[in-house]
Design an enzyme around this catalytic site. Structure first.
Site, PDB file in Angstrom:
ATOM      1  N   HIS A  30       0.853  -1.199   0.000  1.00  0.00           N
ATOM      2  CA  HIS A  30       0.000   0.000   0.000  1.00  0.00           C
ATOM      3  C   HIS A  30       0.887   1.247   0.000  1.00  0.00           C
ATOM      4  O   HIS A  30       2.132   1.128  -0.018  1.00  0.00           O
ATOM      5  CB  HIS A  30      -0.944  -0.027   1.207  1.00  0.00           C
ATOM      6  CG  HIS A  30      -0.230  -0.250   2.515  1.00  0.00           C
ATOM      7  ND1 HIS A  30       0.627   0.673   3.055  1.00  0.00           N
ATOM      8  CD2 HIS A  30      -0.232  -1.312   3.364  1.00  0.00           C
ATOM      9  CE1 HIS A  30       1.105   0.207   4.198  1.00  0.00           C
ATOM     10  NE2 HIS A  30       0.616  -1.002   4.409  1.00  0.00           N
ATOM     11  N   GLY A  32       1.841   3.231   2.241  1.00  0.00           N
ATOM     12  CA  GLY A  32       2.845   3.283   3.311  1.00  0.00           C
ATOM     13  C   GLY A  32       4.127   2.599   2.835  1.00  0.00           C
ATOM     14  O   GLY A  32       5.227   3.170   2.899  1.00  0.00           O
ATOM     15  N   HIS A  33       3.980   1.361   2.304  1.00  0.00           N
ATOM     16  CA  HIS A  33       5.150   0.636   1.773  1.00  0.00           C
ATOM     17  C   HIS A  33       5.817   1.439   0.663  1.00  0.00           C
ATOM     18  O   HIS A  33       7.037   1.506   0.581  1.00  0.00           O
ATOM     19  CB  HIS A  33       4.722  -0.710   1.162  1.00  0.00           C
ATOM     20  CG  HIS A  33       4.185  -1.690   2.154  1.00  0.00           C
ATOM     21  ND1 HIS A  33       2.924  -2.237   2.038  1.00  0.00           N
ATOM     22  CD2 HIS A  33       4.733  -2.247   3.257  1.00  0.00           C
ATOM     23  CE1 HIS A  33       2.727  -3.081   3.020  1.00  0.00           C
ATOM     24  NE2 HIS A  33       3.793  -3.109   3.789  1.00  0.00           N
ATOM     25  N   GLN A  57       4.947 -14.743  13.555  1.00  0.00           N
ATOM     26  CA  GLN A  57       4.619 -13.510  14.277  1.00  0.00           C
ATOM     27  C   GLN A  57       3.114 -13.297  14.457  1.00  0.00           C
ATOM     28  O   GLN A  57       2.693 -12.332  15.080  1.00  0.00           O
ATOM     29  CB  GLN A  57       5.268 -12.299  13.610  1.00  0.00           C
ATOM     30  CG  GLN A  57       4.642 -11.867  12.286  1.00  0.00           C
ATOM     31  CD  GLN A  57       5.422 -10.734  11.637  1.00  0.00           C
ATOM     32  OE1 GLN A  57       6.537 -10.920  11.166  1.00  0.00           O
ATOM     33  NE2 GLN A  57       4.843  -9.541  11.608  1.00  0.00           N
ATOM     34  N   GLN A 149       7.305  -1.666  17.069  1.00  0.00           N
ATOM     35  CA  GLN A 149       8.149  -2.568  16.273  1.00  0.00           C
ATOM     36  C   GLN A 149       9.445  -1.852  15.864  1.00  0.00           C
ATOM     37  O   GLN A 149      10.544  -2.393  15.996  1.00  0.00           O
ATOM     38  CB  GLN A 149       7.375  -3.017  15.025  1.00  0.00           C
ATOM     39  CG  GLN A 149       8.236  -3.667  13.962  1.00  0.00           C
ATOM     40  CD  GLN A 149       7.430  -4.226  12.800  1.00  0.00           C
ATOM     41  OE1 GLN A 149       6.825  -5.270  12.945  1.00  0.00           O
ATOM     42  NE2 GLN A 149       7.416  -3.557  11.673  1.00  0.00           N
TER      43      GLN A 149
HETATM   44  O1  PAF Z   1       5.889  -4.789   9.682  1.00  0.00           O
HETATM   45  C1  PAF Z   1       5.887  -5.814   8.982  1.00  0.00           C
HETATM   46  O2  PAF Z   1       5.391  -5.807   7.859  1.00  0.00           O
HETATM   47  C2  PAF Z   1       6.504  -7.089   9.510  1.00  0.00           C
HETATM   48  O3  PAF Z   1       6.412  -7.151  10.894  1.00  0.00           O
HETATM   49  C3  PAF Z   1       7.973  -7.313   9.057  1.00  0.00           C
HETATM   50  C4  PAF Z   1       8.876  -6.211   9.563  1.00  0.00           C
HETATM   51  C5  PAF Z   1       8.021  -7.373   7.536  1.00  0.00           C
HETATM   52  C6  PAF Z   1       8.500  -8.640   9.611  1.00  0.00           C
HETATM   53  O4  PAF Z   1       7.789  -9.738   9.145  1.00  0.00           O
END
Ligand code: PAF
Length: 269
Positions: A30, A32-33, A57, A149
């Site tokens: 999206h 943000g990325h 995760q 994070q």
């Molecule tokens: O923020 C994320 O998209 C995930 O936690 C990451 C950093 C790609 C790790 O899987």
């Protein structure tokens, strides 16, 4: 753009890169990325993006299963941005002997989301550490939307990889104020409106919250009345010390995690 599935092939391609920028993602690309990728392209000689839905995760199987996957669309967006490498590893390549059990993370990992998602940040740090060992980037890009994070990874990387820089990137928001997130793809229009109302309310009440002029309990009731399923937390923290702020001039943020149906959203304002 080179799309690489194999770890050894990838290492051959990028081994001689001296200034490699890395954008790790779970896919569901999206805006943000896109802002992270553009920043990396601006600052580095070459940019590599990874898409890997890291099962470890996710606290619930159902959350992992329903996580938005849109590989074809993701590839086409990333290609248009002129990214140099896209790494799409398999689970086996990342975890040949399974996930690590002794990952040590910053004490901040026990607070906010850490309280509600036990083991989540350890798993994030584990996978980022594995990517670092394969890719050996100079810079890694993370969004401030996932502030906890970002801080935890920054702490880990500073301690273990002093030559790698973690680059924080500003939260990008939709017109209605919602922070871009892959999870937004799962929301209905009605749920998006609720998320937007929450953002606007927190923005309006941020100062009052910090000055204790607004009772947190009342605010929670207001938010629940918007139609929210559950609130995990709302907290005001000094973002540098990660404690409750008392000084007027410190940089503080309101951190929130809430559910709309079974979709968990987080933000910091
Ligand atoms: O923020 C994320 O998209 C995930 O936690 C990451 C950093 C790609 C790790 O899987």
């Amino acid at each position: 753009m080179k799309i690489i599935l194999n770890r050894n092939k990838l290492i051959k391609f990028i081994d001689s890169e001296k200034n490699l920028g890395f954008v790790p993602t779970l896919g569901g690309i999206h805006n943000g990325h896109i802002s992270l990728i553009k920043k990396s392209i601006n600052q580095c000689n070459k940019t590599i993006v990874s898409i890997f839905v890291n099962k470890t995760q996710f606290n619930k199987k159902s959350d992992f299963k329903k996580y938005p996957r849109s590989l074809k669309k993701d590839i086409s967006i990333i290609k248009k941005l002129n990214v140099d490498y896209l790494y799409l590893p398999t689970e086996k390549q990342i975890y040949p002997k399974g996930p690590s059990k002794n990952i040590k993370i910053s004490p901040f990992g026990k607070r906010l989301c850490g309280k509600f998602r036990p083991g989540h940040f350890e798993a994030v740090v584990d996978v980022v550490n594995r990517f670092i060992k394969i890719i050996k980037p100079k810079k890694i890009y993370f969004g401030e939307k996932d502030m906890q994070q970002l801080k935890i990874i920054d702490h880990f990387v500073k301690k273990n990889y002093p030559n790698i820089n973690i680059i924080p990137c500003k939260t990008i928001r939709e017109k209605n104020g919602i922070a871009y997130s892959s999870r937004n793809f799962l929301l209905s229009t009605k749920e998006k409106n609720i998320a937007s109302k929450i953002y606007k309310l927190l923005l309006l009440q941020k100062k009052n919250l910090n000055k204790n002029k607004l009772n947190l309990k009342l605010l929670k009731i207001k938010i629940l009345n918007f139609g929210v399923t559950k609130i995990d937390y709302i907290k005001v923290l000094d973002i540098n010390k990660l404690v409750r702020p008392f000084k007027k001039k410190c940089k503080y943020k309101v951190f929130i995690a809430f559910y709309l149906r079974s979709i968990r959203l987080i933000d910091n304002i």
